[in-house]
Design a protein around this motif. Structure first.
Motif, PDB file in Angstrom:
ATOM      1  N   ARG A   1       0.841  -1.207   0.000  1.00  0.00           N
ATOM      2  CA  ARG A   1       0.000   0.000   0.000  1.00  0.00           C
ATOM      3  C   ARG A   1       0.876   1.256   0.000  1.00  0.00           C
ATOM      4  O   ARG A   1       0.591   2.234  -0.679  1.00  0.00           O
ATOM      5  N   TRP A   2       1.942   1.204   0.819  1.00  0.00           N
ATOM      6  CA  TRP A   2       2.838   2.371   0.876  1.00  0.00           C
ATOM      7  C   TRP A   2       3.432   2.617  -0.516  1.00  0.00           C
ATOM      8  O   TRP A   2       3.451   3.759  -0.991  1.00  0.00           O
ATOM      9  N   ALA A   3       3.917   1.530  -1.155  1.00  0.00           N
ATOM     10  CA  ALA A   3       4.559   1.675  -2.466  1.00  0.00           C
ATOM     11  C   ALA A   3       3.577   2.215  -3.505  1.00  0.00           C
ATOM     12  O   ALA A   3       3.962   2.923  -4.441  1.00  0.00           O
ATOM     13  N   GLN A   4       2.292   1.887  -3.305  1.00  0.00           N
ATOM     14  CA  GLN A   4       1.257   2.387  -4.249  1.00  0.00           C
ATOM     15  C   GLN A   4       0.826   3.809  -3.891  1.00  0.00           C
ATOM     16  O   GLN A   4      -0.032   4.387  -4.555  1.00  0.00           O
ATOM     17  N   GLY A   5       1.351   4.340  -2.801  1.00  0.00           N
ATOM     18  CA  GLY A   5       0.942   5.690  -2.354  1.00  0.00           C
ATOM     19  C   GLY A   5      -0.443   5.690  -1.755  1.00  0.00           C
ATOM     20  O   GLY A   5      -1.116   6.722  -1.703  1.00  0.00           O
ATOM     21  N   ASP A   6      -0.891   4.534  -1.237  1.00  0.00           N
ATOM     22  CA  ASP A   6      -2.276   4.395  -0.774  1.00  0.00           C
ATOM     23  C   ASP A   6      -2.439   4.300   0.732  1.00  0.00           C
ATOM     24  O   ASP A   6      -3.501   3.906   1.209  1.00  0.00           O
ATOM     25  N   LEU A   7      -1.386   4.597   1.489  1.00  0.00           N
ATOM     26  CA  LEU A   7      -1.576   4.579   2.946  1.00  0.00           C
ATOM     27  C   LEU A   7      -2.259   5.885   3.355  1.00  0.00           C
ATOM     28  O   LEU A   7      -1.988   6.932   2.772  1.00  0.00           O
ATOM     29  N   PRO A   8      -3.098   5.826   4.383  1.00  0.00           N
ATOM     30  CA  PRO A   8      -3.820   7.051   4.775  1.00  0.00           C
ATOM     31  C   PRO A   8      -2.959   8.002   5.603  1.00  0.00           C
ATOM     32  O   PRO A   8      -3.436   9.044   6.033  1.00  0.00           O
TER      33      PRO A   8
ATOM     34  N   TYR B   1       4.144   6.907   6.626  1.00  0.00           N
ATOM     35  CA  TYR B   1       4.733   5.763   7.332  1.00  0.00           C
ATOM     36  C   TYR B   1       6.170   6.119   7.719  1.00  0.00           C
ATOM     37  O   TYR B   1       6.955   6.547   6.877  1.00  0.00           O
ATOM     38  N   GLN B   2       6.481   5.936   9.024  1.00  0.00           N
ATOM     39  CA  GLN B   2       7.832   6.261   9.480  1.00  0.00           C
ATOM     40  C   GLN B   2       8.611   4.979   9.720  1.00  0.00           C
ATOM     41  O   GLN B   2       8.158   4.103  10.462  1.00  0.00           O
ATOM     42  N   ASP B   3       9.761   4.885   9.069  1.00  0.00           N
ATOM     43  CA  ASP B   3      10.605   3.714   9.270  1.00  0.00           C
ATOM     44  C   ASP B   3      12.046   4.177   9.177  1.00  0.00           C
ATOM     45  O   ASP B   3      12.518   4.580   8.105  1.00  0.00           O
ATOM     46  N   GLY B   4      12.742   4.100  10.327  1.00  0.00           N
ATOM     47  CA  GLY B   4      14.082   4.668  10.424  1.00  0.00           C
ATOM     48  C   GLY B   4      15.103   4.031   9.498  1.00  0.00           C
ATOM     49  O   GLY B   4      16.121   4.645   9.199  1.00  0.00           O
ATOM     50  N   VAL B   5      14.864   2.779   9.060  1.00  0.00           N
ATOM     51  CA  VAL B   5      15.880   2.144   8.209  1.00  0.00           C
ATOM     52  C   VAL B   5      15.393   1.942   6.770  1.00  0.00           C
ATOM     53  O   VAL B   5      16.086   1.332   5.959  1.00  0.00           O
ATOM     54  N   MET B   6      14.208   2.470   6.445  1.00  0.00           N
ATOM     55  CA  MET B   6      13.677   2.209   5.100  1.00  0.00           C
ATOM     56  C   MET B   6      14.407   3.037   4.040  1.00  0.00           C
ATOM     57  O   MET B   6      14.610   4.235   4.212  1.00  0.00           O
ATOM     58  N   GLN B   7      14.806   2.356   2.958  1.00  0.00           N
ATOM     59  CA  GLN B   7      15.327   3.057   1.780  1.00  0.00           C
ATOM     60  C   GLN B   7      14.159   3.053   0.799  1.00  0.00           C
ATOM     61  O   GLN B   7      13.884   2.023   0.184  1.00  0.00           O
ATOM     62  N   PRO B   8      13.455   4.182   0.644  1.00  0.00           N
ATOM     63  CA  PRO B   8      12.229   4.178  -0.170  1.00  0.00           C
ATOM     64  C   PRO B   8      12.435   3.598  -1.570  1.00  0.00           C
ATOM     65  O   PRO B   8      11.593   2.837  -2.065  1.00  0.00           O
TER      66      PRO B   8
END
Ligand code: NAD
Ligand SMILES: OC[C@@H](O)C(O)[C@H](O)CO
Length: 464
Positions: free
Chosen positions: A390-397, A400-407
């Motif tokens: 959902r995040w990758a589709q831009g569909d989260l409401p 999203y916070q994730d300290g180690v995420m490489q978008p």
């Protein structure tokens, strides 16, 4: 404050003010004012809070709410010094170097330790690389500066106390920090830290949502105090610590802290039953359009998924235990259901890329090791996978916070030909299960089952 012992806390988040600061406040209320807190932050995201707290001489109101909805207000006054932020963290260095600073504690989130699934320092992380090159983005870079100055001023021993939700949090932090010093070729500091600091493991517990504006309104109405930075949490509180403080400690046992030889049974129960289940509920609730933890926990399907994960897979993995794990599960689910704590799915869903390996993968591995397919536990990474999609589709409401995420890496994963295969093959998430055919097949079935449930549920009006 000069002759007093100082507890310097790094990480001016809500949790510290609802938990550690509360315990030290209770001790001071008993007439023991030998310890007080100096509070600062590594990053600049707490500047407004620190400025306001400074205007309030460090004092603020804590609102707690019981499962029955009874609200209680206390003015907390254990924070006696605010350490203002600057890019060189001058105030943290100055305070942390003083010999009467006998404990340096920290809450820098689960993703603030940059460890691989094998619990080694992840030297590939951009923040770690930046700090090895002299930056101050991580706890490791910050402590390097603070403790170097401490050594220059005489090198009094100090306890480095991790208060984050991490398994073996003292040991894991310490290994990460010593590995950082080794990689940075700080040999003298490495030796000093090894001999002059201790890092007890701790288990910390109190659900502390991000404060919303209505907290200040209730505080004003109930107490008459105009507080711009109150904090709120559940009435439940717990702190279990291994009693290994190299430079003394407050008499925490007088205010209900459990000082033990090994924190292991408590931390395993907390991490696997409370924290992992909490995230499961947040990801599931988000996927079906719910915003709050209490509503999500009361949804019968989500509750059942959480209950089965704990009952079928976690309890057998943690048995024998000195704790009554079934009771722990039921109490935790009751705490999550508290309708008076409007904790958000957004807060609890955060940092999934650190929570899956830390909180869920050990249970998956242990189930396979005893010959049991982890059908109930596979639901957690399956929900997280759908959540990330959902995040990758831009569909989260929400953000999203994730300290180690490489978008870019996550977007590339979902743009690939078999994203689920790429996900289940990720060693950073699944350690020795990555690339395992049986695990992948289980995940294919579980993701399909969860996706069908999400589709069915969101096709009809929600009742919770
Ligand atoms: N809130 C709770 O219910 C709760 C309960 C138990 C334990 N905890 C632990 O406390 C942590 C913080 O919770 P909170 O509610 O105070 O969160 P918060 O969002 O209010 O504060 C987070 C703090 O961490 C700092 N930070 C974030 N990433 C960092 C990094 N990589 N390096 C250095 N500093 C970093 C931020 O600057 C901020 O000071 C949690 O992640 C968890 O491990 C929280
Ligand atoms: O699971 C999210 C955590 O922040 C949780 O609220 C906390 O660990 C409760 O003590």
């Amino acid at each position: 404050m000069n002759n007093q012992s100082v507890w310097m806390h790094i990480g001016a988040g809500s949790f510290h003010r609802a938990h550690q600061a509360w315990y030290l406040h209770k001790l001071r209320e008993q007439g023991d004012d030998s310890w007080s807190i100096a509070l600062g932050n590594i990053r600049d995201d707490a500047n407004a809070l620190l400025t306001q707290l400074d205007k309030q001489q460090g004092a603020y109101v804590l609102e707690t709410v019981s499962p029955e909805g009874e609200r209680h207000y206390e003015q907390i006054s254990s924070i006696k010094k605010i350490l203002p932020w600057d890019a060189q963290i001058s105030a943290l260095i100055e305070q942390g170097a003083q010999p009467n600073t006998r404990v340096i504690a920290f809450t820098v989130t689960e993703s603030g330790y940059y460890l691989t699934p094998e619990h080694e320092l992840d030297l590939t992380q951009a923040d770690v690389k930046a700090d090895l090159a002299g930056g101050i983005r991580t706890l490791y870079g910050a402590l390097t500066r603070i403790l170097k100055r401490r050594v220059e001023l005489g090198g009094a021993p100090v306890t480095l106390l991790n208060c984050d939700n991490l398994r073996h949090n003292g040991e894991r932090f310490r290994h990460g920090f010593l590995s950082f010093l080794k990689a940075k070729q700080e040999t003298a500091l490495y030796d000093w830290v090894s001999a002059n600091t201790t890092s007890p493991n701790t288990m910390v517990d109190r659900i502390t949502p991000r404060p919303t504006p209505d907290v200040a309104e209730r505080v004003k109405a109930a107490t008459g105090i105009q507080d711009a930075v109150p904090v709120m949490g559940e009435s439940f509180i717990q702190w279990v610590i291994e009693d290994d403080f190299i430079a003394g400690r407050p008499a925490l046992e007088k205010v209900g802290v459990e000082l033990v030889d090994s924190v292991l049974p408590w931390e395993e129960a907390k991490i696997r039953i409370l924290n992992a289940t909490h995230s499961c509920i947040a990801w599931a609730g988000t996927l079906i359009g719910l915003s709050y933890i209490d509503d999500s926990t009361r949804h019968p399907v989500i509750r059942q998924l959480a209950w089965e994960y704990v009952s079928q897979d976690v309890i057998p993995s943690l048995t024998p235990s000195p704790l009554d794990l079934g009771d722990y599960r039921d109490v935790v689910l009751a705490r999550f259901s508290n309708p008076h704590i409007k904790d958000t799915n957004q807060r609890v869903a955060a940092d999934g890329l650190s929570k899956i390996p830390g909180m869920v993968t050990p249970t998956l591995i242990q189930c396979y090791a005893r010959g049991s397919e982890p059908q109930a536990s596979a639901v957690l990474p399956a929900l997280f996978y759908l959540f990330l999609q959902r995040w990758a589709q831009g569909d989260l409401p929400y953000e999203y916070q994730d300290g180690v995420m490489q978008p870019d890496t996550i977007r590339a994963l979902f743009a690939g030909s078999d994203p689920l295969k790429a996900f289940t093959s990720d060693e950073a998430l699944f350690a020795e299960l990555a690339g395992n055919d049986a695990f992948h097949a289980l995940m294919v079935r579980t993701v399909a089952r969860m996706q069908a449930w999400v589709n069915e549920t969101t096709a009809q009006p929600l009742t919770v």
